[in-house]
Each structure stands twice: as structure tokens, then as C-alpha cells.
Design a protein around this motif. Structure first.
Motif, PDB file in Angstrom:
ATOM      1  N   VAL A   1       0.851  -1.188   0.000  1.00 24.29           N
ATOM      2  CA  VAL A   1       0.000   0.000   0.000  1.00 24.29           C
ATOM      3  C   VAL A   1       0.888   1.240   0.000  1.00 24.29           C
ATOM      4  O   VAL A   1       1.898   1.303   0.710  1.00 24.29           O
ATOM      5  CB  VAL A   1      -0.920  -0.003   1.237  1.00 24.29           C
ATOM      6  N   LEU A   2       0.515   2.226  -0.801  1.00 21.04           N
ATOM      7  CA  LEU A   2       1.277   3.471  -0.879  1.00 21.04           C
ATOM      8  C   LEU A   2       0.727   4.497   0.101  1.00 21.04           C
ATOM      9  O   LEU A   2      -0.461   4.838   0.070  1.00 21.04           O
ATOM     10  CB  LEU A   2       1.222   4.037  -2.302  1.00 21.04           C
ATOM     11  N   ASP A   3       1.596   4.986   0.971  1.00 23.94           N
ATOM     12  CA  ASP A   3       1.268   6.103   1.852  1.00 23.94           C
ATOM     13  C   ASP A   3       1.701   7.378   1.126  1.00 23.94           C
ATOM     14  O   ASP A   3       2.897   7.684   1.053  1.00 23.94           O
ATOM     15  CB  ASP A   3       2.009   5.957   3.179  1.00 23.94           C
ATOM     16  N   GLU A   4       0.755   8.106   0.564  1.00 31.58           N
ATOM     17  CA  GLU A   4       1.110   9.275  -0.236  1.00 31.58           C
ATOM     18  C   GLU A   4       1.747  10.381   0.600  1.00 31.58           C
ATOM     19  O   GLU A   4       2.491  11.208   0.075  1.00 31.58           O
ATOM     20  CB  GLU A   4      -0.128   9.795  -0.969  1.00 31.58           C
ATOM     21  N   ALA A   5       1.484  10.388   1.885  1.00 31.21           N
ATOM     22  CA  ALA A   5       2.076  11.423   2.743  1.00 31.21           C
ATOM     23  C   ALA A   5       3.587  11.245   2.869  1.00 31.21           C
ATOM     24  O   ALA A   5       4.330  12.226   2.961  1.00 31.21           O
ATOM     25  CB  ALA A   5       1.426  11.398   4.118  1.00 31.21           C
ATOM     26  N   THR A   6       4.041  10.003   2.877  1.00 32.26           N
ATOM     27  CA  THR A   6       5.476   9.724   3.009  1.00 32.26           C
ATOM     28  C   THR A   6       6.081   9.155   1.737  1.00 32.26           C
ATOM     29  O   THR A   6       7.288   8.916   1.680  1.00 32.26           O
ATOM     30  CB  THR A   6       5.719   8.736   4.157  1.00 32.26           C
ATOM     31  N   SER A   7       5.238   8.905   0.716  1.00 25.99           N
ATOM     32  CA  SER A   7       5.679   8.306  -0.559  1.00 25.99           C
ATOM     33  C   SER A   7       6.286   6.922  -0.351  1.00 25.99           C
ATOM     34  O   SER A   7       7.144   6.493  -1.114  1.00 25.99           O
ATOM     35  CB  SER A   7       6.702   9.222  -1.254  1.00 25.99           C
ATOM     36  N   THR A   8       5.821   6.229   0.672  1.00 25.58           N
ATOM     37  CA  THR A   8       6.384   4.925   1.025  1.00 25.58           C
ATOM     38  C   THR A   8       5.395   3.810   0.716  1.00 25.58           C
ATOM     39  O   THR A   8       4.228   3.876   1.099  1.00 25.58           O
ATOM     40  CB  THR A   8       6.740   4.886   2.526  1.00 25.58           C
ATOM     41  N   TRP A   9       5.892   2.792   0.032  1.00 30.30           N
ATOM     42  CA  TRP A   9       5.141   1.561  -0.170  1.00 30.30           C
ATOM     43  C   TRP A   9       5.434   0.632   1.003  1.00 30.30           C
ATOM     44  O   TRP A   9       6.586   0.503   1.418  1.00 30.30           O
ATOM     45  CB  TRP A   9       5.562   0.867  -1.460  1.00 30.30           C
TER      46      TRP A   9
END
Length: 301
Positions: free
Chosen positions: A131-139
Motif C-alpha cells: 500500500v502506498l502512503d502518499e504522505a510519506t511516498s512509502t510503499w
């Protein structure tokens, strides 16, 4: 893996290394090492018939999944548990060539990014969708643990945005400490998984498109209720032994619609650049449950 294969190209050095307690999650594969792996895999580790012509060697330069950077994109170091008795998140970021995080993707096979994880002897294959966390740009995969020690290749397979964008596959390695037990097996075209018998037909020939067909049976009867999974009635991943280059395999026919069922046969078109041994992993779905069949196939010239 019921039919795993030992990768001869890695040699005794890695066997010794596997036995150590690394605890070094997120180690990149240096380009020089990848090049050496590729050269070793073409030097006849399975006999002279498995060598490559000059044309095939040239094709190697376009191989996917042998570097942490390609096509102007970079896979960050992978954070993951470092031992079999640990649990936690597996996470990473995709960066552009200027180091900026990438947050927009083109959906392919119903997902923005596919994560493939496999131990370097071909065992312990997993295909998941972080899942992509758009706030941190982390998958991330929030809950991750390892069933066995060893060196693992982690592949991020995605398609960037933009006109005529092509798929990119980037890779890193993760070392998992613990008691390492290498596995070895011969070529295999039939696998028994969760009560299903899955058979692979067709021959791989280097330098051309090869037609493959998988047939799914249960208790000797054809399975005709395969459900769409990732836009097809089966999803096939192929890795080349030695450098574990990642091959894109395309399903035959039109994309099934929701509610469609198929089987027992599922066709694929595969292109392999060189002769040698390939590890194939088929994901298929029945009654909402995904199963994975595994094969070891020799490709000829």
C-alpha cells in the motif's frame, strides 16, 4: 517451494555467506556483481547447450529486474525484518533520477505496483501488493515475516505515468539471518498445490515468443471455475536462473470480466533472451483463494 532449484552460478561463496547471521536488511545488488551473475549464468553451468550467442548476450542488456535503478527510476533500500524470528513492516520508496519520490503510477494488471519476493535459490516465492502512503511516498506491507533464512531478491514491478510508458522492474536484496537450508531440484513441469495438480505444456525457445499452456486439475478432473486474478485467469512470473532476471509474461486472450470463469487451460506468451533454466510461478484463483504453482523449465536455442 515444492520444486525449488539450486542456483549453481552463485558458487560456494554464497553458500558460506548464507550460513552467517547477516541482519543487513536492504542491501543493493551492485551493477558489477549483477554483471558477474549474468556472465556466470551464461558460461554453461548446465552444460554447453546453455550458452548464448552474441545476439543473445546483447539482449541481456535490456533485461528487467537485475538492478536497483533503470529507466530513470531508483528503488530505495528495502526496510524489513532481518531474522526469521522477527516481524514488522516491509517498506521502500520509488524515486526518480533526481531523488524525488514517485507517487503516480499507471495501473497494470489491476495494481499500481506488484511486489515479488523470492529467495535466491528459487524457494519462498511471494507475490503481494503493498500500500502506498502518499504522505510519506512509502510503499509498505505492514505485517511481514520470513519463514526461512537466506538471501532474498525483492522486485518492485510498476509502470510509470506518461504516454507510451513501459513497465519497469527494480530489485534489491535483503539478508535474513537464521539457519539456512538450501534446496535443490531438477526440472519440473507438474506441481501439486493445495489439492490441485497443475501442469505446464510448451517449450521455451530463446530469442522468440514461446506459447505456454498451464492446465489445472483437481482429483483427476479439469477445473473450469478459475476466477479472474489480476486481469487474467492466471498470472505467471518467470525468473532466469543465475542472475534472477525478471521476465514479463503476457496472458493470452481478452481480459475476463467480473463473474467470468475459465479453465482448465490458461495460455501465456513468454519471451526468454537466452537458453538455460527458468523458474516459473503461476498464481491462480478458485473460490476467492489464490494458489501458487511452481515450475522449473529448460529453455533451448
Amino acid at each position: 517451494m515444492r520444486a525449488p532449484v539450486k542456483l549453481a552460478a552463485y558458487g560456494a561463496g554464497l553458500v558460506v555467506a548464507f550460513g552467517a547471521a547477516f541482519g543487513l536488511a536492504g542491501v543493493a545488488v551492485p551493477d558489477s556483481v549483477v554483471a558477474a551473475w549474468a556472465q556466470s549464468s551464461e558460461s554453461g553451468s548446465h552444460g554447453e547447450d546453455h550458452g548464448s550467442s552474441g545476439e543473445e548476450q546483447a539482449t541481456d542488456h535490456a533485461m528487467n529486474g537485475v538492478s536497483a535503478s533503470a529507466g530513470g527510476y531508483v528503488l530505495s533500500p528495502v526496510t524489513a525484518p532481518s531474522a526469521t524470528d522477527d516481524a514488522g513492516a516491509l517498506s521502500f520508496r520509488i524515486l526518480d533520477e533526481d531523488g524525488r519520490p514517485v507517487t503516480e503510477y499507471t495501473t497494470a494488471h489491476e495494481k499500481d505496483l506488484h511486489l515479488i519476493v523470492v529467495r535466491t535459490d528459487g524457494a519462498e516465492f511471494r507475490h503481494v501488493h503493498p500500500v502506498l502512503d502518499e504522505a510519506t511516498s512509502t510503499w509498505s506491507v505492514p505485517s511481514w515475516s520470513w519463514d526461512a533464512a537466506g538471501t532474498y531478491r525483492v522486485y518492485a514491478d510498476f509502470t510509470p505515468t506518461g504516454d507510451n510508458a513501459e513497465g519497469v522492474t527494480l530489485t534489491r536484496t535483503v539478508e535474513v539471518s537464521g539457519d539456512y537450508a538450501p534446496v535443490e531440484a531438477e526440472a519440473s513441469r507438474t506441481d501439486e498445490v493445495d489439492g490441485y495438480t497443475v501442469t505446464l505444456d510448451g517449450n521455451l525457445t530463446s530469442g522468440t515468443t514461446s506459447d505456454l499452456t498451464v492446465t489445472v486439475e483437481r482429483d483427476g478432473q479439469p477445473v473450469t471455475k478459475l476466477e479472474p486474478y489480476l486481469g487474467a485467469f492466471g498470472h505467471l512470473v518467470a525468473l532466469r536462473e543465475g542472475d534472477l532476471a525478471y521476465l514479463h509474461v503476457h496472458p493470452d486472450g481478452e481480459e475476463p470480466r467480473e463473474g467470468d470463469v475459465g479453465g482448465p487451460d490458461v495460455g501465456f506468451a513468454a519471451e526468454v533472451p537466452t537458453a538455460g533454466r527458468y523458474l516459473l510461478y503461476l498464481d491462480f484463483q478458485v473460490d476467492g483463494e489464490v494458489h501458487t504453482a511452481e515450475f522449473v523449465v529448460e529453455a533451448g536455442h
